[in-house]
Design a protein around this motif. Structure first.
Motif, PDB file in Angstrom:
ATOM      1  N   GLU A  82      27.360  43.525  42.868  1.00 51.33           N
ATOM      2  CA  GLU A  82      27.681  42.523  41.858  1.00 51.33           C
ATOM      3  C   GLU A  82      29.129  42.102  42.118  1.00 51.33           C
ATOM      4  O   GLU A  82      30.015  42.949  42.193  1.00 51.33           O
ATOM      5  CB  GLU A  82      27.552  43.107  40.449  1.00 51.33           C
ATOM      6  CG  GLU A  82      27.943  42.139  39.366  1.00 51.33           C
ATOM      7  CD  GLU A  82      27.975  42.775  37.989  1.00 51.33           C
ATOM      8  OE1 GLU A  82      28.598  42.177  37.096  1.00 51.33           O
ATOM      9  OE2 GLU A  82      27.394  43.869  37.799  1.00 51.33           O
ATOM     10  N   VAL A  83      29.351  40.802  42.268  1.00 52.92           N
ATOM     11  CA  VAL A  83      30.679  40.288  42.564  1.00 52.92           C
ATOM     12  C   VAL A  83      31.151  39.452  41.375  1.00 52.92           C
ATOM     13  O   VAL A  83      30.479  38.515  40.972  1.00 52.92           O
ATOM     14  CB  VAL A  83      30.686  39.416  43.838  1.00 52.92           C
ATOM     15  CG1 VAL A  83      32.078  38.874  44.112  1.00 52.92           C
ATOM     16  CG2 VAL A  83      30.160  40.200  45.036  1.00 52.92           C
ATOM     17  N   GLU A  84      32.290  39.835  40.835  1.00 53.21           N
ATOM     18  CA  GLU A  84      32.897  39.088  39.734  1.00 53.21           C
ATOM     19  C   GLU A  84      34.172  38.439  40.263  1.00 53.21           C
ATOM     20  O   GLU A  84      35.005  39.114  40.863  1.00 53.21           O
ATOM     21  CB  GLU A  84      33.228  40.031  38.581  1.00 53.21           C
ATOM     22  CG  GLU A  84      33.785  39.328  37.368  1.00 53.21           C
ATOM     23  CD  GLU A  84      34.023  40.294  36.228  1.00 53.21           C
ATOM     24  OE1 GLU A  84      35.135  40.272  35.679  1.00 53.21           O
ATOM     25  OE2 GLU A  84      33.107  41.080  35.908  1.00 53.21           O
ATOM     26  N   VAL A  85      34.292  37.127  40.063  1.00 52.14           N
ATOM     27  CA  VAL A  85      35.462  36.393  40.523  1.00 52.14           C
ATOM     28  C   VAL A  85      36.198  35.829  39.312  1.00 52.14           C
ATOM     29  O   VAL A  85      35.606  35.115  38.505  1.00 52.14           O
ATOM     30  CB  VAL A  85      35.080  35.246  41.483  1.00 52.14           C
ATOM     31  CG1 VAL A  85      36.311  34.452  41.896  1.00 52.14           C
ATOM     32  CG2 VAL A  85      34.361  35.787  42.718  1.00 52.14           C
ATOM     33  N   GLU A  86      37.457  36.194  39.207  1.00 49.07           N
ATOM     34  CA  GLU A  86      38.311  35.688  38.138  1.00 49.07           C
ATOM     35  C   GLU A  86      39.286  34.689  38.751  1.00 49.07           C
ATOM     36  O   GLU A  86      39.987  35.013  39.702  1.00 49.07           O
ATOM     37  CB  GLU A  86      39.098  36.831  37.488  1.00 49.07           C
ATOM     38  CG  GLU A  86      38.235  37.895  36.880  1.00 49.07           C
ATOM     39  CD  GLU A  86      39.034  39.101  36.412  1.00 49.07           C
ATOM     40  OE1 GLU A  86      40.264  39.146  36.625  1.00 49.07           O
ATOM     41  OE2 GLU A  86      38.411  40.010  35.840  1.00 49.07           O
ATOM     42  N   ARG A  87      39.310  33.482  38.211  1.00 47.88           N
ATOM     43  CA  ARG A  87      40.241  32.473  38.723  1.00 47.88           C
ATOM     44  C   ARG A  87      41.640  32.772  38.204  1.00 47.88           C
ATOM     45  O   ARG A  87      41.818  33.120  37.038  1.00 47.88           O
ATOM     46  CB  ARG A  87      39.818  31.066  38.277  1.00 47.88           C
ATOM     47  CG  ARG A  87      38.511  30.573  38.873  1.00 47.88           C
ATOM     48  CD  ARG A  87      38.463  30.592  40.392  1.00 47.88           C
ATOM     49  NE  ARG A  87      39.488  29.814  41.039  1.00 47.88           N
ATOM     50  CZ  ARG A  87      39.282  28.816  41.880  1.00 47.88           C
ATOM     51  NH1 ARG A  87      38.062  28.459  42.179  1.00 47.88           N
ATOM     52  NH2 ARG A  87      40.283  28.188  42.433  1.00 47.88           N
ATOM     53  N   VAL A  88      42.633  32.664  39.088  1.00 43.86           N
ATOM     54  CA  VAL A  88      44.023  32.917  38.733  1.00 43.86           C
ATOM     55  C   VAL A  88      44.899  31.815  39.329  1.00 43.86           C
ATOM     56  O   VAL A  88      44.476  31.067  40.213  1.00 43.86           O
ATOM     57  CB  VAL A  88      44.496  34.308  39.235  1.00 43.86           C
ATOM     58  CG1 VAL A  88      43.730  35.424  38.538  1.00 43.86           C
ATOM     59  CG2 VAL A  88      44.382  34.429  40.737  1.00 43.86           C
TER      60      VAL A  88
END
Length: 85
Positions: A65-71
């Motif tokens: 499971e890949v979670e990407v948080e934009r920063v």
């Protein structure tokens, strides 16, 4: 697939972190993603997730499971991985 190179770098970091933490399986990875341009196009979170999951097939991160948080900024950081020892 302009973002495949970045996905490969991130997947290598996931495997290295798993090895450092003696994990036999990685179930989740959280990535902070800034605005990164490769080959003239911005790397999109969905494409990045797809490529990382594709690279993970058959390895210790199968079904990752890949979670990407934009920063803000123009870099990426592997924030966290979860898995089994």
């Amino acid at each position: 697939m302009h973002d495949f190179h970045l996905a490969d770098l991130i997947y290598k970091a996931i495997r290295e972190e798993a090895e450092k933490n003696n994990l036999s399986r990685v179930s989740k990875a959280t990535i902070a993603l800034g605005s990164i341009v490769e080959h003239g196009e911005e790397v999109l979170p969905e494409n990045l997730k797809f490529n990382i999951k594709m690279l993970a097939q058959g390895g210790i991160a199968e079904d990752l499971e890949v979670e990407v948080e934009r920063v803000e900024g123009n870099q990426w950081i592997l924030k966290d991985i979860e898995g089994d020892k």
